[in-house]
Design an enzyme around this catalytic site. Sequence first.
Site, short mmCIF file in Angstrom:
data_model
loop_
_atom_site.label_atom_id
_atom_site.label_comp_id
_atom_site.label_asym_id
_atom_site.label_seq_id
_atom_site.Cartn_x
_atom_site.Cartn_y
_atom_site.Cartn_z
N ASP A 1 44.27 8.59 107.08
CA ASP A 1 43.29 7.78 106.42
C ASP A 1 42.56 8.83 105.38
O ASP A 1 41.75 8.17 104.56
CB ASP A 1 42.37 7.10 107.07
CG ASP A 1 42.91 5.69 107.93
OD1 ASP A 1 44.11 5.31 107.60
OD2 ASP A 1 42.20 5.06 108.61
N ARG B 1 42.98 1.20 105.84
CA ARG B 1 41.83 0.50 106.18
C ARG B 1 40.93 0.19 105.09
O ARG B 1 41.25 -0.17 104.13
CB ARG B 1 41.15 1.25 107.31
CG ARG B 1 41.94 0.99 108.67
CD ARG B 1 41.26 1.65 110.00
NE ARG B 1 42.02 1.54 110.98
CZ ARG B 1 41.80 0.76 111.93
NH1 ARG B 1 40.77 -0.04 112.03
NH2 ARG B 1 42.52 0.47 112.94
#
Lengths: 376, 376
Positions: A122, A167
């Site tokens: 991420d 995400r």
Amino acid sequence: VLNASLAGVIDECRKHAEIGTLYGARFGLTGILREDFINLFDPDEETISRIARAPASALGTSRHAASQDDLIRTLEIFRRHNVRYFFYTGGNGSMCTACQLDLLAREMGLELQVVGIPKTIDNDLMETDHCPGYGSAARFFASALRDIGADNRSLPGQVEFVEVLGRNTGWIVAATSFARSREDDAPHLIYLPESPLPLDQLLDDVDRVYQRLGRCVVAVCEGQLDETGQPFGADVRVSSRGFLAMNLAHRLAVLVNERLKIRARGEKPGLLGRSSALNVSSSDWLEAGLCGRHAVIAGLRGQGGNMVTLMRDDQPEYAVHTGLAPLHRVALRERAFPVEWRSNAPHKLSPAFLEYAAPLVGEISNHASFPEEPSG
Amino acid sequence: VLNASLAGVIDECRKHAEIGTLYGARFGLTGILREDFINLFDPDEETISRIARAPASALGTSRHAASQDDLIRTLEIFRRHNVRYFFYTGGNGSMCTACQLDLLAREMGLELQVVGIPKTIDNDLMETDHCPGYGSAARFFASALRDIGADNRSLPGQVEFVEVLGRNTGWIVAATSFARSREDDAPHLIYLPESPLPLDQLLDDVDRVYQRLGRCVVAVCEGQLDETGQPFGADVRVSSRGFLAMNLAHRLAVLVNERLKIRARGEKPGLLGRSSALNVSSSDWLEAGLCGRHAVIAGLRGQGGNMVTLMRDDQPEYAVHTGLAPLHRVALRERAFPVEWRSNAPHKLSPAFLEYAAPLVGEISNHASFPEEPSG
């Protein structure tokens, strides 16, 4: 590239006679609590160098969130096994656990050096220029968008949604812009989850591209929300980090199909994006190893309580060196995609982002085609 | 690997002085009807060799189903441009069009050699040992299941459904068994769409694996149906070839989650499975080029009305030679996965299939891990 960091730790530890044994805990914290350890000095170098190239985590990991009791038990187990250095690899959740362990060990007067090793696709850890794992995941999705783009170009008349990991942060989806080498290459639209995306805007954008090219490829982050803060009616999984759509690309394809009457479909490489062994970025892999080695050195120097960071050298050609940042400045904090790197147009990323990410992702070669552009 | 066949055609045509021009029709039949041709002798060899490596179709293709009028117009255009040889690449639908064109040209007394070049990832053409395209798509999904399997092993407590291309035939999904190198490697369950799969059986199978290993990876074909002939409540797209689920893996994950109360998710690499440039099988690529070259030779020999086939040499080591089969014996017929190669157990493929497919897929290397098996 997590196993490259592990191999870096093993390799560095072997060089230091003061380290008698190197335990690996199977399945992370779960393994510590079960005292399910393996001696990482046992496997031969050939095995370790092959493990360094394997995807996922060779030791295993867990979803177990550590309670205060778990932490105390962990330290008791460490004391019993005479563990003096503890290397913990992961993202901001793992760094929080490492930070708590470090504080507790100090309180208990335990001689323990806790060193964090960054790893998250991420790319949302603070204090480091970038995170091991990011470059390879970005490379996977840039390659995927390039290849799906070639498919969409050769068989037009369809809108493709490709769901990208990451995400709530747009780091990976932004990097799909490296899929393009010519104008009108896919992805034609890239949305960053930092901004809500009104459905009407999406439909307008898709329609405009489709009317012009007769085809359209959209890169969308799994955490993308609409203007009401909902994932466009997709099924969701609720977790401690908010909810995550499970079938967003498909849901968006259905909406485009219903509203615009255009053939559409969604692809979701999903976990393949973080485990694909063929799409490892070479700088990412090397830097992951570097972080592992540097963690050992920091531990031996008594610099526990820190996470290893990657710092970009201040020179035109890309190079990095490692640094250290206090765990409490990393724990649970999330580094957002910089506002100034965003763009108002859903198909352009700022040159500053492209310059930042290019060496992390590595070169994405373009596919040859016939000189003229197909007329669609 | 379709572009490898194209490069084979170009390369072979260049060797024969009697061929003055080689036209490529942009977007298949659509391009012929629009007379949207490019001269394939124009690009230099370097460009052609790069195109040979590109995924999808560099010329483009179409979903346009040819009407009788289209065929007549096609032949008129061919006559006007003095087209004497026509090479048509594709699956059983394309071979049907080629067959019709061949018959019509003969009726009209046109000197035209129509030669089919096989290409379908579905591997469902009759008369040929296997089809170019299959080995690479099978290789993609075998690698994908191996890598997702490594992820699932390192972070257990989850069931993964991976949706595999192949419509109604199990050729590709069966090849995911090459993902395994150790017992208990993924995929733990492989279903062939030739047999209906009762939901209760699926749930039982998943539960059994999960109880034993604490994890489970399932390879399921996009065309899999349940015992009522329905795709488990997934959204479907209806086409001339039956209906195809659009979100089957996700739907199955939801069902497992609801019924078994186990964490589950679905991945759908989708079109990436046929366009991924990194997963090309080397034998597949070479054979695609061979089929292209042999099509030209067959055309020059007046052997139109046939499709090039791949025949396995009758010897222990894998080798192929090309042959020819009448287009009418290929057109619209579908080669099912042989009944005798199926197995009653949802995790085993017959040795006969594995022997057949291994040289087509190429070696799938295993990922290194620590000597002991994680305890889950």
